[in-house]
Design an enzyme around this catalytic site. Structure first.
Site, PDB file in Angstrom:
ATOM      1  N   GLU A 210      39.560  46.710  43.016  1.00 28.27           N
ATOM      2  CA  GLU A 210      39.192  47.783  42.083  1.00 28.27           C
ATOM      3  C   GLU A 210      39.065  47.138  40.710  1.00 28.27           C
ATOM      4  O   GLU A 210      40.055  46.937  40.007  1.00 28.27           O
ATOM      5  CB  GLU A 210      40.273  48.882  42.098  1.00 28.27           C
ATOM      6  CG  GLU A 210      40.367  49.633  43.409  1.00 28.27           C
ATOM      7  CD  GLU A 210      39.167  50.555  43.659  1.00 28.27           C
ATOM      8  OE1 GLU A 210      38.481  50.937  42.690  1.00 28.27           O
ATOM      9  OE2 GLU A 210      38.898  50.864  44.835  1.00 28.27           O
ATOM     10  N   CYS A 244      39.043  52.142  33.081  1.00 29.59           N
ATOM     11  CA  CYS A 244      38.060  51.309  33.787  1.00 29.59           C
ATOM     12  C   CYS A 244      36.685  51.970  33.852  1.00 29.59           C
ATOM     13  O   CYS A 244      35.674  51.292  33.860  1.00 29.59           O
ATOM     14  CB  CYS A 244      38.554  50.996  35.195  1.00 29.59           C
ATOM     15  SG  CYS A 244      38.940  52.467  36.154  1.00 29.59           S
TER      16      CYS A 244
HETATM   17  P1  NAD Z   1      46.609  43.192  34.220  1.00 21.68           P
HETATM   18  O1  NAD Z   1      46.696  42.171  33.151  1.00 21.68           O
HETATM   19  O2  NAD Z   1      47.702  44.189  34.368  1.00 21.68           O
HETATM   20  O3  NAD Z   1      46.363  42.432  35.584  1.00 21.68           O
HETATM   21  C1  NAD Z   1      46.290  43.130  36.798  1.00 21.68           C
HETATM   22  C2  NAD Z   1      47.269  42.529  37.771  1.00 21.68           C
HETATM   23  O4  NAD Z   1      46.863  41.206  38.075  1.00 21.68           O
HETATM   24  C3  NAD Z   1      48.686  42.451  37.234  1.00 21.68           C
HETATM   25  O5  NAD Z   1      49.575  42.970  38.194  1.00 21.68           O
HETATM   26  C4  NAD Z   1      48.899  40.965  36.992  1.00 21.68           C
HETATM   27  O6  NAD Z   1      50.223  40.557  37.226  1.00 21.68           O
HETATM   28  C5  NAD Z   1      47.955  40.317  37.973  1.00 21.68           C
HETATM   29  N1  NAD Z   1      47.456  39.032  37.494  1.00 21.68           N
HETATM   30  C6  NAD Z   1      46.994  38.744  36.266  1.00 21.68           C
HETATM   31  N2  NAD Z   1      46.596  37.450  36.198  1.00 21.68           N
HETATM   32  C7  NAD Z   1      46.793  36.929  37.430  1.00 21.68           C
HETATM   33  C8  NAD Z   1      46.584  35.637  38.014  1.00 21.68           C
HETATM   34  N3  NAD Z   1      46.095  34.633  37.307  1.00 21.68           N
HETATM   35  N4  NAD Z   1      46.909  35.469  39.304  1.00 21.68           N
HETATM   36  C9  NAD Z   1      47.424  36.486  40.028  1.00 21.68           C
HETATM   37  N5  NAD Z   1      47.650  37.712  39.528  1.00 21.68           N
HETATM   38  C10 NAD Z   1      47.351  37.936  38.257  1.00 21.68           C
HETATM   39  O7  NAD Z   1      45.313  44.080  34.075  1.00 21.68           O
HETATM   40  P2  NAD Z   1      43.870  43.703  33.543  1.00 21.68           P
HETATM   41  O8  NAD Z   1      43.230  42.766  34.457  1.00 21.68           O
HETATM   42  O9  NAD Z   1      43.896  43.430  32.083  1.00 21.68           O
HETATM   43  O10 NAD Z   1      43.283  45.176  33.758  1.00 21.68           O
HETATM   44  C11 NAD Z   1      42.179  45.626  33.093  1.00 21.68           C
HETATM   45  C12 NAD Z   1      40.975  45.526  34.008  1.00 21.68           C
HETATM   46  O11 NAD Z   1      41.210  46.307  35.176  1.00 21.68           O
HETATM   47  C13 NAD Z   1      39.722  46.097  33.393  1.00 21.68           C
HETATM   48  O12 NAD Z   1      38.651  45.278  33.719  1.00 21.68           O
HETATM   49  C14 NAD Z   1      39.590  47.448  34.062  1.00 21.68           C
HETATM   50  O13 NAD Z   1      38.267  47.921  34.077  1.00 21.68           O
HETATM   51  C15 NAD Z   1      40.124  47.170  35.426  1.00 21.68           C
HETATM   52  N6  NAD Z   1      40.638  48.377  36.047  1.00 21.68           N
HETATM   53  C16 NAD Z   1      39.980  48.836  37.151  1.00 21.68           C
HETATM   54  C17 NAD Z   1      40.403  50.012  37.747  1.00 21.68           C
HETATM   55  C18 NAD Z   1      39.676  50.557  38.943  1.00 21.68           C
HETATM   56  O14 NAD Z   1      40.185  51.479  39.552  1.00 21.68           O
HETATM   57  N7  NAD Z   1      38.523  50.026  39.310  1.00 21.68           N
HETATM   58  C19 NAD Z   1      41.504  50.697  37.258  1.00 21.68           C
HETATM   59  C20 NAD Z   1      42.170  50.179  36.173  1.00 21.68           C
HETATM   60  C21 NAD Z   1      41.726  49.004  35.571  1.00 21.68           C
END
Ligand code: NAD
Length: 491
Positions: A210, A244
């Protein structure tokens, strides 16, 4: 053994006991989760307030209300979802029993993001439980307070072995990803999405990703701009743009830009007053890293509205940027903040060409009174979801699959879609050891005559009504009689 390994091993052992397969057990766990949401509302909302400055009402509206709905639906429907689903038969299988049986996959890893930490972490968990899986829950470490509440309080309500919460950042998540899972459900950005898929590929583990991206919003000239701009302002500035599916940018004809700015101004004032900083309904940027990232995006664009900010407080006012060029910084990646660029373009065809040049978005918004405009946008573009004349609300409809396509993700969830996503839909065909004469057409020696029969049985399609069935059974009975007679005579 590390904490992460212990949690996964315990979850697998618990899954192997078979207790999560019992539908009544699943319902009990879902009811416990329901109770958790009611009894711990204060803890949940206080953590969200500390993490994202969301008020209690906003927390309930955007985080827990949807979960309550999903839980109610799963509790009511799980028996039906888990039951065998009969499927259509062909002539070859008319006397057999054919159905799809949803079976649990095993141990699911759920990795949540920070922007709606309860919604995006617990919603897949509801589906995982309903589908009879074990699930290891890894909340985002960015939402420090929420992660702590999940870690401390969820185990008081749920089967600890089947559904452990493992907190931590990148190193801990990577330790988890080193283990074997039966499905990984990840919510977050596309760059990390690729790492998740890479780790999953080592064990051929299926993934749901997602992700996000730039969700375009086309505003047509044939449209009530006051209503359109109010809905766009709501979609964009809710949670400070950290959604998102927030409309990332507006495409409109040049002559409409000024009116759109005026209407957005009115809507922003209506929602967040003249001073959004003191308005309880306006959120904050999650942390200073993201604050700096968003501020940096504004640099080469012209501010039409807003622009006020306070780094200490992680505050950026609702901001509209005018005459934005496609090569501006704000157009190079998903904004995920309260900046709304307006790109003047020559009309619908140019908007479609512009959208199609980019990655496939998670959501695509079109505002128009003209059905043909909406249909053309739908038919000539691709995106995870398409919403006409509103923003965000498709997320709340559990009958619609929610998910991305291409760079915005793969797989989908919500309602029964989550259940199916986290199940193996097993094809079941139950025959009896009778009517062997019918099978002769597929056994050697192969002849042209047998092939002709096979073609008839496999390719012939009927739209059987009641009379059709009677005739068909009559014809089949005749055919069997002939075949049996032939067998006896030729022995
Ligand atoms: P985040 O920083 O919370 O990361 C998401 C998860 O990935 C966390 O649990 C984190 O621990 C893990 N993570 C981060 N780096 C990692 C790595 N190198 N290796 C393994 N795991 C790792 O969240 P984010 O990525 O900043 O979230 C924002 C993004 O998420 C935006 O692009 C947003 O559009 C997207 N998003 C999508 C949805 C959807 O339903 N499609 C919903 C919410 C957010």
């Amino acid at each position: 053994m590390s904490r992460e390994e212990k949690a996964v091993t315990a979850a697998r052992l618990a899954f192997e006991t078979g207790r999560s397969k019992c539908v009544d057990y699943r319902i009990r766990q879902l009811k416990n989760l329901q109770r958790f949401l009611i009894e711990r509302r204060q803890d949940i909302c206080q953590a969200i307030k500390k993490d994202l400055n969301k008020s209690e009402v906003v927390c309930e509206l955007f985080e827990t209300l949807g979960l309550e709905e999903e839980l109610g639906l799963a509790i009511r429907k799980v028996k039906e979802w888990a039951a065998p689903r009969p499927v259509q038969k062909n002539l070859m299988t008319i006397a057999d029993t054919l159905y799809i049986k949803a079976e649990p996959l095993g141990v699911v890893l759920i990795i949540g993001a920070w922007n709606y930490p309860w919604a995006v972490t617990v919603q897949p968990l509801i589906g995982a439980i309903a589908a009879g899986n074990a699930a290891v829950v890894k909340p985002s470490e960015v939402c420090v307070h929420t992660a702590k509440v999940m870690e401390d309080l969820l185990p008081l309500y749920l089967d600890n072995e089947l559904y452990p919460v493992v907190t931590g950042g990148v190193p801990e998540t990577q330790k988890l990803l080193g283990q074997k899972f039966d499905h990984i459900f990840y919510t977050g950005n596309s760059a990390v999405g690729k790492l998740i898929m890479e780790a999953a590929a080592k064990n051929l583990t299926p993934v749901t990703l997602e992700l996000g991206g730039k969700s375009p919003c086309y505003i047509d000239s044939k449209c009530n701009l006051t209503i359109a701009c109010r809905r766009v302002a709501w979609g964009k500035f809710t949670n400070c743009g950290q959604t998102c599916i927030a409309p990332d940018y507006i495409l409109c004809e040049p002559a409409m830009q000024q009116i759109i700015i005026q209407e957005l101004h009115k809507a922003i004032k209506e929602f967040y007053t003249d001073d959004p900083k003191t308005c309880p309904d306006y959120g904050r940027i999650i942390n200073q890293r993201h604050f700096k990232r968003i501020m940096n995006m504004m640099q080469d664009s012209t501010i039409a509205l807003g622009g006020d900010n306070d780094e200490e407080d992680c505050f950026i006012a609702p901001t509209v940027l005018r005459d934005v060029k496609p090569d501006a910084k704000v157009m190079q990646e998903e904004i995920f903040g309260p900046l709304l660029p307006i790109l003047p373009i020559g009309g619908l065809d140019e908007a479609i060409r512009f959208i199609n040049k980019g990655e496939k978005p998670l959501a695509l918004y079109v505002f128009s009174n003209d059905k043909k405009v909406i249909q053309k946008m739908r038919d000539e573009t691709s995106s995870g979801g398409l919403l006409a004349n509103d923003c965000l609300v498709h997320y709340s409809v559990s009958s619609l699959p929610f998910g991305g396509v291409g760079n915005s993700g793969m797989g989908c969830y919500h309602g029964k879609h989550t259940f199916d996503q986290l199940s193996h839909l097993r094809a079941c065909l139950i025959k009896r050891l009778r009517l062997e004469a019918v099978n002769k057409m597929r056994y050697p020696p192969h002849t042209a005559k047998k092939l002709g029969l096979a073609r008839f049985f496999i390719l012939k399609k009927f739209n059987f009504g009641f009379i059709g069935y009677l005739l068909l059974f009559g014809a089949l009975a005749l055919l069997f009689a002939l075949l049996i007679q032939k067998c006896f005579f030729h022995r």
